[in-house]
Design a protein around this motif. Structure first.
Motif, PDB file in Angstrom:
ATOM      1  N   GLU A 149       3.842  50.109  -7.393  1.00  0.00           N
ATOM      2  CA  GLU A 149       3.590  49.312  -8.344  1.00  0.00           C
ATOM      3  C   GLU A 149       4.724  48.589  -8.764  1.00  0.00           C
ATOM      4  OE1 GLU A 149       1.496  51.430 -11.357  1.00  0.00           O
ATOM      5  OE2 GLU A 149      -0.400  51.914 -10.129  1.00  0.00           O
ATOM      6  N   LYS A 150       5.774  49.192  -9.000  1.00  0.00           N
ATOM      7  CA  LYS A 150       7.034  48.471  -9.188  1.00  0.00           C
ATOM      8  C   LYS A 150       7.491  47.280  -8.575  1.00  0.00           C
ATOM      9  CE  LYS A 150       8.984  52.996 -10.910  1.00  0.00           C
ATOM     10  NZ  LYS A 150      10.116  54.019 -10.709  1.00  0.00           N
ATOM     11  N   ASN A 151       6.934  47.268  -7.083  1.00  0.00           N
ATOM     12  CA  ASN A 151       7.614  46.003  -6.208  1.00  0.00           C
ATOM     13  C   ASN A 151       6.551  44.840  -6.771  1.00  0.00           C
ATOM     14  OD1 ASN A 151       9.392  47.339  -5.189  1.00  0.00           O
ATOM     15  ND2 ASN A 151       8.278  48.251  -3.527  1.00  0.00           N
ATOM     16  N   ILE A 152       5.265  44.975  -7.352  1.00  0.00           N
ATOM     17  CA  ILE A 152       4.198  44.010  -7.498  1.00  0.00           C
ATOM     18  C   ILE A 152       4.958  42.731  -8.546  1.00  0.00           C
ATOM     19  CG2 ILE A 152       2.188  43.333  -8.485  1.00  0.00           C
ATOM     20  CD1 ILE A 152       0.936  45.958  -7.788  1.00  0.00           C
ATOM     21  N   ASP A 153       4.794  41.605  -7.823  1.00  0.00           N
ATOM     22  CA  ASP A 153       5.247  40.614  -8.593  1.00  0.00           C
ATOM     23  C   ASP A 153       4.035  39.950  -9.558  1.00  0.00           C
ATOM     24  OD1 ASP A 153       5.928  37.874  -9.816  1.00  0.00           O
ATOM     25  OD2 ASP A 153       7.126  37.609  -8.042  1.00  0.00           O
ATOM     26  N   TRP A 154       4.151  40.186 -10.653  1.00  0.00           N
ATOM     27  CA  TRP A 154       2.952  40.166 -11.468  1.00  0.00           C
ATOM     28  C   TRP A 154       2.410  38.548 -11.606  1.00  0.00           C
ATOM     29  CZ3 TRP A 154      -0.356  43.904 -12.837  1.00  0.00           C
ATOM     30  CH2 TRP A 154       0.631  45.098 -12.818  1.00  0.00           C
ATOM     31  N   ARG A 155       3.444  37.605 -11.074  1.00  0.00           N
ATOM     32  CA  ARG A 155       2.802  36.094 -11.193  1.00  0.00           C
ATOM     33  C   ARG A 155       2.109  35.969  -9.913  1.00  0.00           C
ATOM     34  NH1 ARG A 155       9.097  33.881 -10.865  1.00  0.00           N
ATOM     35  NH2 ARG A 155       9.205  35.760  -9.397  1.00  0.00           N
ATOM     36  N   ASP A 156       2.287  36.874  -8.744  1.00  0.00           N
ATOM     37  CA  ASP A 156       1.479  36.894  -7.652  1.00  0.00           C
ATOM     38  C   ASP A 156      -0.092  37.050  -7.845  1.00  0.00           C
ATOM     39  OD1 ASP A 156       3.446  36.092  -6.110  1.00  0.00           O
ATOM     40  OD2 ASP A 156       3.601  38.086  -5.084  1.00  0.00           O
ATOM     41  N   LEU A 157      -0.341  38.082  -9.021  1.00  0.00           N
ATOM     42  CA  LEU A 157      -1.466  38.289  -9.462  1.00  0.00           C
ATOM     43  C   LEU A 157      -2.155  37.203 -10.065  1.00  0.00           C
ATOM     44  CD1 LEU A 157      -1.034  41.965 -10.766  1.00  0.00           C
ATOM     45  CD2 LEU A 157      -1.861  41.185  -8.505  1.00  0.00           C
ATOM     46  N   HIS A 158      -1.560  36.368 -10.711  1.00  0.00           N
ATOM     47  CA  HIS A 158      -1.836  34.912 -11.283  1.00  0.00           C
ATOM     48  C   HIS A 158      -2.262  34.192 -10.424  1.00  0.00           C
ATOM     49  CE1 HIS A 158      -2.425  31.916 -14.333  1.00  0.00           C
ATOM     50  NE2 HIS A 158      -1.500  31.158 -13.395  1.00  0.00           N
ATOM     51  N   LEU A 159      -1.460  34.073  -9.187  1.00  0.00           N
ATOM     52  CA  LEU A 159      -1.681  33.229  -8.199  1.00  0.00           C
ATOM     53  C   LEU A 159      -2.987  33.718  -7.451  1.00  0.00           C
ATOM     54  CD1 LEU A 159       2.014  32.368  -6.880  1.00  0.00           C
ATOM     55  CD2 LEU A 159       0.428  30.900  -8.332  1.00  0.00           C
ATOM     56  N   PHE A 160      -3.129  34.970  -7.301  1.00  0.00           N
ATOM     57  CA  PHE A 160      -4.405  35.422  -6.467  1.00  0.00           C
ATOM     58  C   PHE A 160      -5.742  34.997  -7.312  1.00  0.00           C
ATOM     59  CE2 PHE A 160      -7.710  38.672  -7.049  1.00  0.00           C
ATOM     60  CZ  PHE A 160      -8.085  38.996  -5.780  1.00  0.00           C
ATOM     61  N   LEU A 161      -5.730  34.915  -8.510  1.00  0.00           N
ATOM     62  CA  LEU A 161      -6.667  34.604  -9.357  1.00  0.00           C
ATOM     63  C   LEU A 161      -7.223  33.031  -8.945  1.00  0.00           C
ATOM     64  CD1 LEU A 161      -6.308  35.953 -12.878  1.00  0.00           C
ATOM     65  CD2 LEU A 161      -8.098  36.643 -11.469  1.00  0.00           C
ATOM     66  N   ALA A 162      -6.097  32.012  -8.815  1.00  0.00           N
ATOM     67  CA  ALA A 162      -6.404  30.733  -8.549  1.00  0.00           C
ATOM     68  C   ALA A 162      -6.927  30.966  -6.951  1.00  0.00           C
ATOM     69  CB  ALA A 162      -5.205  30.068  -8.518  1.00  0.00           C
ATOM     70  N   VAL A 163      -6.428  31.495  -6.085  1.00  0.00           N
ATOM     71  CA  VAL A 163      -7.011  31.521  -4.705  1.00  0.00           C
ATOM     72  C   VAL A 163      -8.420  32.031  -4.862  1.00  0.00           C
ATOM     73  CG1 VAL A 163      -6.770  32.319  -2.263  1.00  0.00           C
ATOM     74  CG2 VAL A 163      -4.798  31.637  -3.939  1.00  0.00           C
ATOM     75  N   ALA A 164      -8.647  33.159  -5.300  1.00  0.00           N
ATOM     76  CA  ALA A 164      -9.855  33.934  -5.149  1.00  0.00           C
ATOM     77  C   ALA A 164     -10.965  32.939  -6.011  1.00  0.00           C
ATOM     78  CB  ALA A 164      -9.784  35.202  -6.006  1.00  0.00           C
ATOM     79  N   ARG A 165     -10.539  32.270  -7.181  1.00  0.00           N
ATOM     80  CA  ARG A 165     -11.802  31.503  -7.598  1.00  0.00           C
ATOM     81  C   ARG A 165     -12.096  30.160  -7.027  1.00  0.00           C
ATOM     82  NH1 ARG A 165      -8.760  33.109 -13.327  1.00  0.00           N
ATOM     83  NH2 ARG A 165     -10.255  34.687 -14.157  1.00  0.00           N
ATOM     84  N   GLU A 166     -10.822  29.414  -6.283  1.00  0.00           N
ATOM     85  CA  GLU A 166     -11.048  28.131  -5.650  1.00  0.00           C
ATOM     86  C   GLU A 166     -11.509  28.478  -4.280  1.00  0.00           C
ATOM     87  OE1 GLU A 166     -10.928  25.503  -7.482  1.00  0.00           O
ATOM     88  OE2 GLU A 166     -10.360  26.917  -9.243  1.00  0.00           O
ATOM     89  N   GLY A 167     -11.144  29.625  -3.606  1.00  0.00           N
ATOM     90  CA  GLY A 167     -11.772  29.708  -2.266  1.00  0.00           C
ATOM     91  C   GLY A 167     -10.921  29.314  -1.394  1.00  0.00           C
TER      92      GLY A 167
END
Length: 272
Positions: free
Chosen positions: A3-21
């Motif tokens: 968890e310490k290595n997760i870039d939380w900005r990547d989770l925000h970008l993941f939401l965009a990719v997941a929602r837009e397909g």
């Protein structure tokens, strides 16, 4: 997962990719290039130690792990929004949703999951077998049996829907007929004509009669398989199988309440 290595900005970008397909549509809403998004999603997968996407020419398809992550992040996003928005500026938005009888029934059984706990959206369900007009805002979200072709509409592909006959063990071997202009009702009409033990004009009532042991009902498997007193009494009907799409206007899909409703309904239906 470290968890310490997760870039939380990547989770925000993941939401965009997941929602837009896919990367290209996600780039338009996230402000990052497709190449950057691709690199960041790969980095997120490596950090989490799991595959999040099935990559193919038509887009990024979510894995089961990704669908779980999507709903969890959506809930967190909602909590953050509630915590940071002044109380006097937190109206309860209403989202109008149209779906056929069966999808509406399935969603109503999961209403708390969709509206949130505590609720942060209101849903107004319009159960209709006909297609209501999304471009003219008769509804905000609609469920469709095919990909939308109107350039003003955006769609997300759902699970495939199949139909099969169901009855209780003691039911007579006669069909319950639905008088409606739907593919499943028309199929029964072609197969049996007027040789039906009961006739109803609302699809839901065919389920009610089947549960009472009054005959055989043709039901979506996501409905029939969840009823413990009903058995499948035949094979799935291949010609009635179809994909399901959740559709909204492209201008509405980024509204927070619409996005939350779509994500949660997607999750509820993908767990069929």
């Amino acid at each position: 997962m470290n968890e310490k290595n997760i870039d939380w900005r990547d989770l925000h970008l993941f939401l965009a990719v997941a929602r837009e397909g896919g990367l290209s549509p996600a780039a338009k809403v996230s402000g990052s290039s497709p190449a950057t998004l691709g690199r960041r999603m790969l980095a997120l997968e490596r950090t989490m130690g799991r595959d999040l996407f099935v990559r193919h020419d038509r887009g990024y398809e979510l894995t089961a792990d990704a669908r779980d992550l999507l709903i969890k992040l959506t809930d967190i996003e909602s909590l953050i929004r509630q915590a940071t928005t002044p109380i006097d500026k937190q109206p309860m938005p209403v989202v109008k949703v149209s779906a056929g009888s069966w999808t509406t029934l399935h969603l109503l059984k999961r209403i708390d999951q969709i509206t949130g706990t505590p609720a942060d959206i209101k849903l107004r369900f319009i159960a209709a077998e006909n297609i209501l007009d999304i471009p003219h805002r008769e509804v905000v979200i609609g469920f469709r049996n095919s990909r939308p072709t109107d350039p003003n509409l955006a769609g997300r592909k759902m699970s495939r829907v199949e139909f099969a006959p169901y009855a209780t063990p003691e039911a007579p071997e006669q069909w319950i007929k639905v008088i409606a202009d739907t593919p499943s009702a028309l199929w029964v009409d072609r197969m049996i004509g007027n040789d039906a033990i009961h006739q109803v004009n609302a699809p839901r009532n065919s389920l009610d009669l089947a549960l009472l042991g009054k005959g055989i009902a043709l039901l979506p498997t996501f409905i029939g398989d969840t009823e413990p007193t009903l058995d499948r009494v035949g094979e799935t009907i291949a010609e009635l199988a179809h994909d399901q799409w959740i559709v909204t206007h492209h201008e509405d899909r980024h509204l927070p309440e619409v996005r939350r409703a779509i994500d949660r309904m997607y999750h509820a239906l993908e767990r069929l």
